[in-house]
Scaffold this motif. Structure first.
Motif, mmCIF file in Angstrom:
data_model
loop_
_atom_site.group_PDB
_atom_site.id
_atom_site.type_symbol
_atom_site.label_atom_id
_atom_site.label_comp_id
_atom_site.label_asym_id
_atom_site.label_seq_id
_atom_site.Cartn_x
_atom_site.Cartn_y
_atom_site.Cartn_z
ATOM 1 N N VAL A 177 0.678 -0.612 0.125
ATOM 2 C CA VAL A 177 -0.300 0.421 0.015
ATOM 3 C C VAL A 177 1.015 1.306 0.004
ATOM 4 C CG1 VAL A 177 -1.225 1.545 1.203
ATOM 5 C CG2 VAL A 177 -1.829 -1.517 1.077
ATOM 6 N N TYR A 178 1.750 1.172 1.328
ATOM 7 C CA TYR A 178 2.846 2.385 1.314
ATOM 8 C C TYR A 178 3.335 2.412 -0.689
ATOM 9 C CZ TYR A 178 1.776 2.478 5.947
ATOM 10 O OH TYR A 178 1.584 2.809 7.540
ATOM 11 N N ARG A 179 3.744 1.724 -1.197
ATOM 12 C CA ARG A 179 4.787 1.814 -2.352
ATOM 13 C C ARG A 179 3.720 2.340 -3.407
ATOM 14 N NH1 ARG A 179 4.774 -2.177 -6.612
ATOM 15 N NH2 ARG A 179 6.440 -2.621 -7.544
ATOM 16 N N GLN A 180 2.585 1.724 -3.027
ATOM 17 C CA GLN A 180 1.411 2.367 -3.986
ATOM 18 C C GLN A 180 1.311 4.371 -4.175
ATOM 19 O OE1 GLN A 180 1.649 -0.405 -6.047
ATOM 20 N NE2 GLN A 180 -0.327 0.752 -6.792
ATOM 21 N N LEU A 181 1.042 4.044 -2.650
ATOM 22 C CA LEU A 181 1.361 5.829 -2.006
ATOM 23 C C LEU A 181 2.490 6.286 -2.151
ATOM 24 C CD1 LEU A 181 -0.898 4.966 0.826
ATOM 25 C CD2 LEU A 181 -1.995 6.231 -1.849
ATOM 26 N N GLU A 182 3.291 5.550 -3.254
ATOM 27 C CA GLU A 182 4.343 6.609 -3.364
ATOM 28 C C GLU A 182 5.283 6.725 -1.230
ATOM 29 O OE1 GLU A 182 5.179 9.317 -6.264
ATOM 30 O OE2 GLU A 182 4.650 8.108 -7.476
ATOM 31 N N GLU A 183 4.794 5.779 -0.431
ATOM 32 C CA GLU A 183 5.437 6.772 1.308
ATOM 33 C C GLU A 183 6.836 5.146 0.788
ATOM 34 O OE1 GLU A 183 3.062 7.336 4.079
ATOM 35 O OE2 GLU A 183 1.098 7.743 2.612
#
Length: 667
Positions: A102-108
């Protein structure tokens, strides 16, 4: 879907033996996972909501609901569910894997790296976790740590072309072109037929000034079938440098064909056309480039020059003004704008541009620094594909031709226009099913009728008539609620009359519609026990067994504790085949049973018997379009090209227009 299946398979292992809830919540979670696998995300969320309401202290329903939300694009909701799951049970690596995704998709990137590292603390040898951590480390600019992850995997598998490719991409990101060259060369050694490897090395060779080596690599990549526009852009640049303008223009044309939304394709072609004096076409290209990527303001400079050549003075001034606004230290814009103002008989305007340029010239260091940001020359294709999908960036060989796709979007219907240009995946048509809901292709002439089903519908023992179909209609939330209510109602009727085969069959259909295939199979079996000649029930049970088996295969669930995977699935496949055989015995003219059995044989790579059963299905129904289509593909699998094309031709005639694309490709 690929990410979903990866997550489900990992979590099937990660959560094994953890959930100790009562049987009813275990069962609802299992059914929800089933719906999740079959891409019925909204329905799966409803199942997990039920479990969460009953037992909010469990971790699994939050985790699986997060996965469903990911598929629906609700990353914030997925993050919240993962957080709750982690609080309920902090010892499940799948939670951190999913939240990291999820964080990867959000670029976090920092949060994503932390979660993948946490997952690795529980499963330090998990290759997927390591690769994803390397990916996010590279995205956040921590190239050394990313390389450490890749090198760790390479120690175990030094001949892996994909790992060498990944390492090369990271080296390229950190501008270590020599390392990238060595890695891509290794990838080629271990997989010489992968166009992406050649594309990557060709790009690095261009950056190193090894033009001849780069040209060789790009030639080989294209010969291997690369349809990535970047290969043609980069080879076009090499031809341009060699003054081979004809080949350069041909490459840029091909790049535009494969990627009509790529501004670099038009920009480079515009520069080439301008150099040979084809100003009008050059202007068209720069217009397309700017429309596609208006944020690349340096393109206005080249268009401004073309407008000067075409004596379109006002347009030239507008272009240079755009460049001046974004790059006020780029002095050529002022002098060229002054030239255009002079041509417009506006000496005062020309003087103002010249005076501004003279004032700016006094700060030469700032001018040099700011001008270094501009690139008004030919441009290489994106050399940072790691920010996206690296393999897709370097070699998109399986992608649909985008120009042709745009052409077909002129039509409201996919079946209009030059349909043979529409890319079609090489995949069998699915099984025939029985359902209350059906979505059949209107063009197809397959007979979605059989008298046995019609006679059963006339008995009016079901709430709706059964239909023969290839594709069910997705259920709305309201429809799902109705089917749950129907299950409750039928259960009450069965409690007072447990000897009615029709009641068990009706409830089996309801269970199948909400994707509880295990319960559907159980009820269908009870109906068959009460009525051994129930042909429709055998047919439905075979289909539901196959769906349930497919789900088990994907997740690694064991049908029984005593059996091995191989034996369990072999037994399940045999049961499916027996059901279809029984349908054929009871209804010898039921073409759909032969067709479905052929699909199973084809999946088992038993081409000869599959063709025989497709043939029998066609004998029962001379216009069975799907049987012709699948038999055609099976002939192709068997290297019987002529027979395959003949069958695909018949399938196209009967309404499966996708067959024409396959005919064109294989012919």
């Amino acid at each position: 879907m690929r990410h979903l299946r990866n997550i489900l398979v990992c979590l099937a292992v990660a959560t094994a033996g953890i959930c100790q809830a009562q049987l009813n919540t275990d069962r609802i979670i299992a059914i929800g996972r089933n719906a999740l696998y079959f891409e019925d995300y909204v329905l799966s969320i409803q199942y997990f909501n039920q479990v969460i309401k009953a037992k909010p202290y469990l971790a699994e329903p939050y985790l699986y609901r997060a996965i469903a939300k990911i598929q629906l694009g609700d990353y914030t909701g997925a993050e919240n569910d993962c957080n709750t799951a982690a609080r309920n049970n902090p010892f499940m690596p799948g939670i951190y894997y999913t939240r990291g995704f999820v964080y990867r998709q959000l670029e976090e990137w920092d949060k994503a790296e932390a979660d993948f590292s946490e997952a690795l603390a529980f499963a330090p040898e998990n290759k997927t976790y390591i690769l994803l951590r390397a990916d996010v480390r590279a995205r956040r600019g921590d190239y050394e740590s990313a390389l450490q992850d890749i090198d760790y995997l390479l120690k175990k598998d030094p001949k892996s072309p994909s790992l060498n490719f990944e390492k090369g991409s990271i080296c390229l990101s950190k501008n270590d072109t020599l390392c990238a060259l060595a890695c891509f060369s290794e990838a080629i050694v271990y997989d010489s037929q992968n166009a992406a490897n050649r594309s990557a090395r060709g790009l690095v060779n261009i950056m190193l000034g090894n033009d001849q080596e780069a040209l060789t690599d790009l030639n080989e990549a294209i010969e291997l079938g690369s349809k990535w526009a970047g290969d043609y852009i980069n080879r076009g640049i090499l031809h341009y440098k060699l003054h081979n303008y004809r080949n350069a223009l041909a490459d840029y044309d091909k790049a535009v064909e494969y990627d009509p939304n790529n501004a670099q394709c038009y920009f480079n072609r515009g520069l080439l056309r301008a150099e040979v004096g084809d100003y009008n076409r050059a202007l068209d290209d720069f217009n397309e480039a700017i429309e596609t990527a208006p944020e690349k303001t340096e393109m206005y400079y080249q268009r401004g020059i073309i407008n000067l050549q075409l004596r379109q003075w006002k347009d030239a001034v507008r272009d240079f003004d755009v460049l001046i606004k974004h790059h006020p230290y780029f002095l050529p814009s002022y002098y060229l704008a002054a030239q255009a103002k002079t041509a417009l008989d506006d000496p005062q305007g020309a003087y103002e541009y010249q005076q501004t340029a003279h004032r700016l010239e006094e700060n030469k260091e700032e001018i040099q620094r700011q001008q270094a940001k501009l690139n008004t020359d030919v441009q290489l294709a994106d050399n940072q594909p790691q920010k996206k999908n690296r393999r897709k960036e370097f070699s998109n060989r399986a992608a649909q031709n985008q120009t042709e796709a745009e052409e077909e979007r002129k039509y409201e219907s996919e079946s209009r226009g030059t349909v043979q240009k529409n890319y079609t995946d090489i995949a069998l048509e699915p099984n025939i099913i029985l359902s209350y809901y059906a979505h059949n292709q209107a063009l197809r002439r397959t007979s979605y009728f059989h008298y046995t089903i019609d006679e059963y519908n006339k008995k009016q023992v079901l709430p709706s008539p059964l239909k023969i179909a290839l594709q069910e209609i997705p259920l709305t939330a309201e429809m799902v609620t109705q089917h749950f209510e129907a299950i409750d109602h039928l259960s009450q009727l069965i409690d007072s009359n447990d000897s009615a085969a029709d009641l068990y069959f009706a409830r089996a259909i309801e269970f199948a519609l909400v994707q509880d295939y295990s319960s559907a199979i159980d009820d269908c079996t009870k109906a068959i026990i009460l009525q051994p000649d129930f042909a429709i029930a055998y047919f439905c049970r075979a289909n539901w067994r196959q769906k349930y088996l497919e789900y088990q295969r994907s997740t690694g669930d064991m049908p029984t504790a005593e059996q091995s995977f191989e034996n369990s699935f072999r037994t399940a496949s045999e049961l499916i085949m027996r059901d279809y055989d029984q349908v054929i015995y009871l209804q010898p003219d039921f073409a759909s049973a032969y067709y479905n059995k052929a699909n199973i044989l084809c999946a088992q790579r038993n081409w000869k018997d599959a063709i025989a059963y497709y043939t029998q299905a066609i004998e029962k129904d001379q216009e069975f379009a799907e049987a012709y289509f699948n038999r055609g593909l099976t002939h192709l699998y068997s290297d019987e090209v002529k027979q395959g094309i003949d069958d695909l031709s018949k399938a196209g005639e009967l309404g499966i227009y996708q067959a024409y694309n396959l005919i064109t490709r294989f012919r």
